[in-house]
Design an enzyme around this catalytic site. Structure first.
Site, short mmCIF file in Angstrom:
data_model
loop_
_atom_site.label_atom_id
_atom_site.label_comp_id
_atom_site.label_asym_id
_atom_site.label_seq_id
_atom_site.Cartn_x
_atom_site.Cartn_y
_atom_site.Cartn_z
N THR A 12 0.90 -1.32 -0.05
CA THR A 12 -0.14 0.21 -0.14
C THR A 12 0.69 1.03 -0.05
O THR A 12 0.60 2.27 -0.88
CB THR A 12 -0.86 -0.02 1.29
OG1 THR A 12 -1.78 -0.97 0.99
CG2 THR A 12 -1.76 1.28 1.46
N THR A 85 1.55 -4.37 4.31
CA THR A 85 1.60 -4.65 5.71
C THR A 85 0.82 -6.04 5.81
O THR A 85 0.85 -6.54 6.86
CB THR A 85 0.21 -3.70 6.38
OG1 THR A 85 -0.84 -3.48 5.87
CG2 THR A 85 1.17 -2.14 6.19
N ASP A 86 0.01 -6.47 4.96
CA ASP A 86 -0.59 -7.82 4.78
C ASP A 86 -0.03 -8.90 5.36
O ASP A 86 -0.31 -9.81 6.02
CB ASP A 86 -1.62 -7.96 3.73
CG ASP A 86 -2.90 -6.87 3.66
OD1 ASP A 86 -2.89 -6.26 4.70
OD2 ASP A 86 -3.14 -6.66 2.80
N1 ASP Z 1 -2.57 -5.29 0.47
C1 ASP Z 1 -1.40 -4.45 0.76
C2 ASP Z 1 -0.42 -5.23 0.98
O1 ASP Z 1 -0.14 -6.03 1.82
C3 ASP Z 1 -1.83 -3.92 2.15
C4 ASP Z 1 -0.68 -2.89 2.73
O2 ASP Z 1 0.25 -2.85 2.39
O3 ASP Z 1 -1.20 -2.28 3.78
O4 ASP Z 1 0.49 -4.95 0.16
#
Ligand code: ASP
Length: 303
Positions: A12, A85-86
């Protein structure tokens, strides 16, 4: 001034609207354009080995990051990985287990809102990550929302809140003070010897979450895997109605590890009969480890 390698991987933090939803688009160099004051903290060189939503990241991608860090170990004082973050916690745990005795900071960060968007947490998280990468911290950690979390204790606990990571089953390693902006370290991990890199891992580990009425034949199906983690309830154990199939699985040569669906606390197979019977069958307790930490330790052959 410290010399830091920044490794951009997508997430993200680097995303823009694609018309079909958010997707990674910015390079590491483009991320740094949003941080004009960074040159006061450290000197940075950028690598862009991948541009992925962290949902798509595999153990092979994580090992590519680990190799990149290991190869550049003598050239830099610290490392920053910009990451989705995932699955950030899985990367933090695997890097923690493959970069052993690492005596320089390896900091993983990300954001819940893309860099440059209103109310984004990205700029703060990146600046804090570079500060920690320039500090006396040793080894792998995650830095988000002012928290510094050791690599093997990182867990994402919220899908949308900015403050979405916790240090599970261990005190936080430190924080970045919101008033002074200074890095405050509670723990500088003890180093046991020379740094080394675990080059070979076995990612063929299966995790199965128990539900109260799980069909036993699903466990029979798992016999084609050599290492299976069963995420049970509370302190851990195997329900009586699944004992026969789990016993058969273990006798067929599959190693069975038990963990808990509770995020905090430990799996303790001594407390209840369901736990003691599981242990007597040969199931191994994962104790206080998070799922991510356990997976990484098993992939590295530590367990
Ligand atoms: N879907 C994104 C990822 O993990 C979420 C994020 O980065 O917060 O790349």
């Amino acid at each position: 001034m410290k010399h830091i390698l920044m490794i951009a991987t997508g997430g993200t933090i680097a995303s823009r609207q694609s018309g079909r939803g958010l997707a990674p688009s910015l390079t590491g160099e483009e991320l740094l354009e949003f941080l004009p004051d960074l040159s006061r903290i450290c000197r940075v060189v950028v690598e862009n080995p991948m541009s992925l939503d962290a949902t798509d990241m595999t153990a092979q991608d994580r090992m590519q990051l680990a190799e990149l860090i290991w190869k550049n170990y003598p050239l830099y004082d610290g490392f920053v990985i910009a990451h989705g973050t995932d699955t950030l916690s899985y990367t933090a745990a695997l890097l923690y287990h493959v970069l052993r005795n690492f005596n320089k900071p390896v900091v993983i960060t990300g954001a819940q809102v893309p860099l440059g968007m209103p109310d984004s947490d990205a700029e703060q998280n990146l600046i804090d990550a570079f500060k920690v990468a320039s500090s006396a911290y040793c080894g792998v950690c995650a830095v988000l929302h002012r928290r510094i979390i050791r690599g093997n204790h990182v867990v994402k606990v919220h899908t949308t809140e900015l403050d979405c990571f916790r240090s599970v089953n261990a005190p936080q390693a430190g924080r970045v003070d919101p008033i002074t902006g200074k890095v405050i370290l509670n723990i500088v991990p003890w180093l046991g010897g020379e740094p080394f890199f675990v080059e070979e891992i076995d990612p063929n580990v299966v995790l199965m979450k128990l539900i109260p009425d799980l069909d036993p034949s699903i466990i029979t199906f798992l016999s084609k895997y050599k290492k299976v983690i069963i995420e049970g309830f509370g302190s851990g154990g195997i329900p009586v109605r699944l004992e026969k199939v789990v016993q058969k699985l273990i006798l067929s040569g599959t190693k069975v590890y038990l963990t808990s669906q509770c995020i905090e606390g430990e799996t303790n197979l001594h407390k209840y009969e369901v736990g003691r019977r599981a242990e007597a069958m040969g199931a191994v307790s994962l104790g206080h480890r998070s799922t991510e930490d356990a997976l990484a330790a098993i992939m590295c052959g530590e367990l």
